[in-house]
Design a protein around this motif. Structure first.
Motif, PDB file in Angstrom:
ATOM      1  N   SER A  44       0.829  -1.206   0.000  1.00  0.00           N
ATOM      2  CA  SER A  44       0.000   0.000   0.000  1.00  0.00           C
ATOM      3  C   SER A  44       0.864   1.258   0.000  1.00  0.00           C
ATOM      4  CB  SER A  44      -0.916  -0.003   1.227  1.00  0.00           C
ATOM      5  OG  SER A  44      -1.667   1.171   1.291  1.00  0.00           O
ATOM      6  N   LYS A  45       1.898   1.250   0.823  1.00  0.00           N
ATOM      7  CA  LYS A  45       2.804   2.411   0.871  1.00  0.00           C
ATOM      8  C   LYS A  45       3.516   2.605  -0.457  1.00  0.00           C
ATOM      9  CE  LYS A  45       3.589   2.338   5.831  1.00  0.00           C
ATOM     10  NZ  LYS A  45       4.509   2.046   6.925  1.00  0.00           N
ATOM     11  N   LYS A  48       1.134   4.164  -3.018  1.00  0.00           N
ATOM     12  CA  LYS A  48       0.888   5.586  -2.775  1.00  0.00           C
ATOM     13  C   LYS A  48       2.092   6.433  -3.176  1.00  0.00           C
ATOM     14  CE  LYS A  48      -2.570   4.816   0.715  1.00  0.00           C
ATOM     15  NZ  LYS A  48      -2.852   4.533   2.090  1.00  0.00           N
ATOM     16  N   ASN A  54      -3.975  11.585  -7.007  1.00  0.00           N
ATOM     17  CA  ASN A  54      -4.661  11.062  -5.833  1.00  0.00           C
ATOM     18  C   ASN A  54      -5.872  10.218  -6.236  1.00  0.00           C
ATOM     19  OD1 ASN A  54      -4.961  10.659  -3.125  1.00  0.00           O
ATOM     20  ND2 ASN A  54      -6.017  12.597  -2.730  1.00  0.00           N
ATOM     21  N   LYS A  56      -7.745   6.663  -6.999  1.00  0.00           N
ATOM     22  CA  LYS A  56      -7.647   5.269  -6.558  1.00  0.00           C
ATOM     23  C   LYS A  56      -8.012   4.338  -7.705  1.00  0.00           C
ATOM     24  CE  LYS A  56      -8.242   5.231  -1.623  1.00  0.00           C
ATOM     25  NZ  LYS A  56      -7.633   4.123  -0.945  1.00  0.00           N
ATOM     26  N   ASP A  60      -5.863  -0.421  -5.869  1.00  0.00           N
ATOM     27  CA  ASP A  60      -5.730   0.315  -4.601  1.00  0.00           C
ATOM     28  C   ASP A  60      -6.901  -0.008  -3.672  1.00  0.00           C
ATOM     29  OD1 ASP A  60      -3.408   1.560  -5.503  1.00  0.00           O
ATOM     30  OD2 ASP A  60      -4.476   3.352  -6.194  1.00  0.00           O
ATOM     31  N   ASP A  64      -6.747  -1.905  -0.045  1.00  0.00           N
ATOM     32  CA  ASP A  64      -7.334  -1.333   1.172  1.00  0.00           C
ATOM     33  C   ASP A  64      -8.307  -2.322   1.820  1.00  0.00           C
ATOM     34  OD1 ASP A  64      -5.898   0.994   0.814  1.00  0.00           O
ATOM     35  OD2 ASP A  64      -7.580   2.119  -0.050  1.00  0.00           O
TER      36      ASP A  64
END
Length: 126
Positions: A44-45, A48, A54, A56, A60, A64
């Motif tokens: 996830s990091k 990003k 920004n 999704k 992504d 999540d």
């Protein structure tokens, strides 16, 4: 849509000794689930960091949801462990009380006079 419903409909798989299903997560220890969480969190990091926008993507969103599922299952397992521990402590406390009660009843019986004990035996039909 519920996270588990989403996982089933989309056939989500989790990284653990290959790939496993959502149902398989329930069979794992909290430590194994934590390992999966760390892998997913790292992914996830990275996702990003790689994007300037920004927005999704489906990946992504799925990542999540995977993280939320693992968190949920870990919390459930920790609550179950806590409940088992509380039940064990309650059972042990009850056993102690029963032992003390038995000792007090024996003490009360031992403090009776021989006449009282004979009377008790007669009442019992002995």
């Amino acid at each position: 849509m519920n996270i588990f419903e989403y996982a089933v409909k989309n056939k989500i798989r989790f990284p653990f000794k290959g790939m496993i299903t959502t149902e398989d997560l329930w069979d794992l220890t909290v430590e194994h689930l934590d390992s999966i969480f760390k892998t997913l969190n790292s992914q996830s990091k990275q996702a990003k960091e790689e994007s300037l926008l920004n927005t999704k993507t489906k990946e992504d969103k799925e990542l999540d949801i995977k993280i939320e599922i693992v968190k949920y299952i870990v919390n459930e397992k920790l609550e179950e462990q806590k409940a088992r521990l509380q039940a064990k402590e309650k059972k042990e406390q009850k056993q102690k009380i029963m032992e003390v009660l038995a000792a007090k009843q024996n003490e009360a019986l031992q403090n009776k006079s021989p006449e009282e004990l004979m009377k008790m035996l007669k009442e019992m039909g002995e």
